[in-house]
Design an enzyme around this catalytic site. Sequence first.
Site, PDB file in Angstrom:
ATOM      1  N   ARG A  60     -29.750  46.273  37.607  1.00 51.91           N
ATOM      2  CA  ARG A  60     -31.012  46.798  37.064  1.00 51.91           C
ATOM      3  C   ARG A  60     -30.830  48.118  36.333  1.00 51.91           C
ATOM      4  NH1 ARG A  60     -32.352  44.150  41.829  1.00 51.91           N
ATOM      5  NH2 ARG A  60     -32.079  46.091  42.979  1.00 51.91           N
ATOM      6  N   GLU A  97     -23.573  49.657  54.357  1.00 50.56           N
ATOM      7  CA  GLU A  97     -24.045  49.578  55.736  1.00 50.56           C
ATOM      8  C   GLU A  97     -23.143  48.664  56.577  1.00 50.56           C
ATOM      9  OE1 GLU A  97     -28.155  48.421  58.116  1.00 50.56           O
ATOM     10  OE2 GLU A  97     -28.138  48.472  55.935  1.00 50.56           O
TER      11      GLU A  97
END
Length: 173
Positions: A60, A97
Site C-alpha cells: 500500500r 511478532e
Amino acid sequence: MDLKSLIRDIPDFPKPGILFRDITTLLRDADGLRYTIDSLTDKFLAAELKANYVVGMESRGFIIGAPLAYKLGAGFIPVRKPGKLPSSVHAVEYQLEYGMDRLEVHQDALQPGSPVLIVDDLLATGGTASATAKLVQQIGCQLIGFGFIIELRDLQGRKQLPDSVPVFSLVEY
C-alpha cells in the site's frame, strides 16, 4: 474532509480481536484520494522537506508513494519483500511478532547522500517503517521524514522511528 468516514473498519481481520482499518474505501473515492495525496504533499512542503526520493513499502505504500513523489517532483522507490526485485539488492531483516521478515531495495535505486521520505498507509507498531529507515540509512541516504495516512497511536509505532525525523499522519486512532 473527514478521512475517517472513508476508512472502513473490519472487525476480527486478519485474526480475532484485530480491528482492521481498510483504506480501499478511501482509495476508491476520487475526492478522498486526491485530498489524501494533497494533504501529505502539503505537510512535507510546509515542513520544507525537499526529497530526491519517496520510498514506499510493499504494497500500500506504493499506492501512496508514487503520486506523492510525482507531486513533490521526486523519484519513487519501491521497497519489496524478498524475491520480488530482479536485480541486485540491499536488504535488512527485522523482527515480526512471530518471527523475522526481510525488506529489499535495488542496489542502484538510491544515491548515497540523497534526501529521502518514507511513506506507507499505516503506522502501527513501527516495525516495517523502522526497518525501511535502517535500510535507507545503511545505503547512506539522508532520512528526512515519514508520512502515513493512518497512525494507531496506542501501538506507539513512533517510538520505533528516529526521534530526529518528523512523522506526519493524516488520521489517528
